[in-house]
Write an enzyme that holds these catalytic residues in place. Sequence first.
Site, mmCIF file in Angstrom:
data_model
loop_
_atom_site.group_PDB
_atom_site.id
_atom_site.type_symbol
_atom_site.label_atom_id
_atom_site.label_comp_id
_atom_site.label_asym_id
_atom_site.label_seq_id
_atom_site.Cartn_x
_atom_site.Cartn_y
_atom_site.Cartn_z
ATOM 1 N N ARG A 2 -1.184 6.841 9.751
ATOM 2 C CA ARG A 2 -1.202 6.285 8.383
ATOM 3 C C ARG A 2 -1.477 7.366 7.340
ATOM 4 O O ARG A 2 -1.385 8.548 7.640
ATOM 5 C CB ARG A 2 -2.267 5.196 8.326
ATOM 6 C CG ARG A 2 -1.903 4.059 9.263
ATOM 7 C CD ARG A 2 -2.868 2.950 9.107
ATOM 8 N NE ARG A 2 -2.430 1.753 9.784
ATOM 9 C CZ ARG A 2 -2.964 0.570 9.546
ATOM 10 N NH1 ARG A 2 -3.924 0.437 8.661
ATOM 11 N NH2 ARG A 2 -2.545 -0.493 10.201
ATOM 12 N N CYS A 57 -8.279 -10.656 1.201
ATOM 13 C CA CYS A 57 -8.231 -10.269 2.603
ATOM 14 C C CYS A 57 -8.285 -11.485 3.530
ATOM 15 O O CYS A 57 -9.260 -12.257 3.488
ATOM 16 C CB CYS A 57 -9.374 -9.309 2.943
ATOM 17 S SG CYS A 57 -9.307 -8.844 4.681
ATOM 18 N N CYS A 112 -16.405 -8.225 6.453
ATOM 19 C CA CYS A 112 -16.330 -8.538 7.889
ATOM 20 C C CYS A 112 -16.609 -7.241 8.646
ATOM 21 O O CYS A 112 -16.692 -6.166 8.049
ATOM 22 C CB CYS A 112 -14.954 -9.134 8.238
ATOM 23 S SG CYS A 112 -13.688 -7.903 8.623
ATOM 24 N N LYS A 150 -3.147 1.304 15.088
ATOM 25 C CA LYS A 150 -3.194 2.206 13.938
ATOM 26 C C LYS A 150 -3.799 3.552 14.346
ATOM 27 O O LYS A 150 -4.632 3.611 15.269
ATOM 28 C CB LYS A 150 -3.996 1.587 12.800
ATOM 29 C CG LYS A 150 -5.390 1.144 13.198
ATOM 30 C CD LYS A 150 -6.238 0.657 12.036
ATOM 31 C CE LYS A 150 -5.808 -0.679 11.489
ATOM 32 N NZ LYS A 150 -6.807 -1.292 10.592
ATOM 33 N N CYS A 166 -15.292 -3.150 0.296
ATOM 34 C CA CYS A 166 -13.885 -3.461 0.597
ATOM 35 C C CYS A 166 -13.451 -4.647 -0.273
ATOM 36 O O CYS A 166 -14.294 -5.329 -0.849
ATOM 37 C CB CYS A 166 -13.763 -3.807 2.074
ATOM 38 S SG CYS A 166 -14.490 -5.409 2.464
ATOM 39 N N CYS A 206 -13.825 -1.521 6.724
ATOM 40 C CA CYS A 206 -12.895 -0.843 5.809
ATOM 41 C C CYS A 206 -13.584 0.029 4.754
ATOM 42 O O CYS A 206 -12.996 1.003 4.288
ATOM 43 C CB CYS A 206 -11.995 -1.862 5.130
ATOM 44 S SG CYS A 206 -10.973 -2.763 6.298
ATOM 45 N N LYS A 256 -5.436 7.164 12.509
ATOM 46 C CA LYS A 256 -5.843 7.738 11.219
ATOM 47 C C LYS A 256 -6.157 9.226 11.344
ATOM 48 O O LYS A 256 -6.916 9.621 12.231
ATOM 49 C CB LYS A 256 -7.038 6.969 10.690
ATOM 50 C CG LYS A 256 -6.668 5.499 10.471
ATOM 51 C CD LYS A 256 -7.779 4.700 9.876
ATOM 52 C CE LYS A 256 -7.267 3.325 9.489
ATOM 53 N NZ LYS A 256 -8.335 2.484 8.947
ATOM 54 N N ARG A 304 0.846 -1.211 0.000
ATOM 55 C CA ARG A 304 0.000 0.000 0.000
ATOM 56 C C ARG A 304 0.875 1.253 0.000
ATOM 57 O O ARG A 304 1.846 1.321 0.752
ATOM 58 C CB ARG A 304 -0.868 -0.047 1.257
ATOM 59 C CG ARG A 304 -1.920 1.022 1.367
ATOM 60 C CD ARG A 304 -2.622 0.937 2.710
ATOM 61 N NE ARG A 304 -3.575 -0.146 2.815
ATOM 62 C CZ ARG A 304 -4.140 -0.531 3.964
ATOM 63 N NH1 ARG A 304 -3.849 0.089 5.093
ATOM 64 N NH2 ARG A 304 -4.997 -1.526 3.991
#
Length: 562
Positions: A147, A436, A475, A211, A430, A479, A213, A78
Amino acid sequence: MSNSQEAQKPQVSKVEKIKESSRGLRGTLSEELENGAPNFEADSLQLLKFHGIYQQDDRDARSRSGEGMEKAYSMMIRGRIPGGRMNADQYLKFDELADLYGNGGLRLTTRQSIQYHGVLKSSMKELIKGIHDSMLSTICACGDVVRNVTQAPNPLGDPELALLDEPANLISDHFAARSNAYVEIWLDGERVDPQTEAEDPIYGTNYLPRKFKVAITRAGDNSIDLFTNDLALAATFEKGSISGYHYYVGGGLGKNHRNAKTYPRLASYLGWAPADQMIKVCESVVAVQKEYGDRKDRKHARLKYLLEDRGLAWFRNEVESRLGSSLDQQSEPSWQFVDYLGWHTAANGSLSFGLHILSGRIIDGKNQPLKSAIREAVEKYSPSVQITPDQDLVFMGLPAEAKEGFEAIFQSKGLSISPKGSVYSRALACPALPTCGLALAEAERFLPDLLADIQGSLDKHGLTDRPPVVRMTGCPNGCARPYSAELAFVGRSAGIYAVYVGGNPEGTRLVQEISDTVAVDRLPSLVDEMFILWKKDGKEGETFGDFSHRLGLQPFQALLAD
Ligand code: SRM
Ligand code: SF4
């Protein structure tokens, strides 16, 4: 260390220990890159994320090859692309690298980045070097760090929005990990002894608990889904300059179907501060999360849980004491989603075009050579491009006379440049299966069928001009931001989805769950029945999200009762 000292050390998760002992994110990555195996060791997978890489395996191949067979490993890589902004050369380089080292496609993401899938371990270095040559990077695109910074798209060349480029870049650079590991491992740069390397001034040796954001926009413009971020900045302006920012903290969407202690949360208003304090405010917010965020339980480690557990007042106090001043408590802006698809004339007279790309997947499909068409358009007109948080691509700086020629490139390849129907333009999914590793059900591959059915129902009931924001994920991690949509489908297990309603088009309200056990075959008829209720009982011009929020869950749940 003595046994009693060992016993007194606070308990932390395994990932914390991996970070601490990684020698500045190096671990054994260099050695493993050379060992000829198709995959990395388990501990290294955690470190790879800080370099923008996830190890994956083809989940379709898993079921084909069966138990006990070697997995078909490849890497997802990414980019770190602040605000999704690229010049033409950078885009063309990314395009070329996909053919050379990836699976031939590019995947635009919900955080304005680009992912490669299917990169073999043996090709990783070449691909990352190529990205570096284009003056972009993959560092900290994933991992327990700040990120990719998202930023309001600016298709019209709005001078105020253009002023956001600088702070977005500044935040991105300031919060990138300082370790030399990236240069050593991927770019064959000079090696630095980790023992003598200065400690990262922001992240230290344990980085963040999870993470983190960050998003930046103009106050009022919610094309970035601001409330879903750990930290969001909304700029205010005075006499053509940024006067300051409203700060929002503690947004995040991930949850687990079976763990009620996990939940999506919209960010809370922290306050306003003048522009010259921007980096200091961001540092203070990050520092509080670094110090107090949960390092034992990764499912409880995002900033949103710290906010919920300790309260907004406590958090504000912690930030202000680090800042050495108070944040102004101003009235909050009201928010709108700003549409950027189609043709627009920019402030300087040039043209921009927002191209809708379903699920952000840029590939040359059978009779659908989308990747080639975009490449040809970029080669011919050299526009700058911006990836949007809705996985679309805006071409900017096109000459006023380019319109016909630009459209002809797509037409000559049999491609439509308009969304297929009204519900398509804001729909997201997603990647889910087959790449994934966390997917419980299909999302991107199923979205076209689902949207065709939803569009059919909208058209049938005369609701075409009021398409809801539809999002689907494989899931509950969220995302494709399902919990801030108007109508959402979240995979629970193969062929089974949780269905949510009640968000709004502006992205300022969370959805509510109707049921978490709806079979995939039941989704089209359920949507149709919900739209019949909306048509019958909705107020003039009322959106589906507002209608379902007003109505409450019971009438929708009743549709599933028998
Ligand atoms: Fe995500 C994990 C894809 C945006 C919440 N996300 C993953 C992984 C890496 C799966 C994994 O950990 O093994 C997915 C890779 C799939 C694949 O095959 O490519 C993945 N996430 C994506 C992307 C590509 C979805 C897309 O359709 O574009 C987005 C990449 C953004 C980027 O460029 O950085 C993406 N992920 C998001 C968002 C939306 C956002 O940030 O705007 C969220 C919800 C917001 C949030 O963070 O709360 C999100 N992803 C997660 C989570 C749940 C985090 C949590 O707090 O519980 C995971 C799992 C995890 O971290 O443990 C996850
Ligand atoms: Fe994978 Fe779940 Fe994220 Fe979809 S929502 S990409 S299935 S982690």
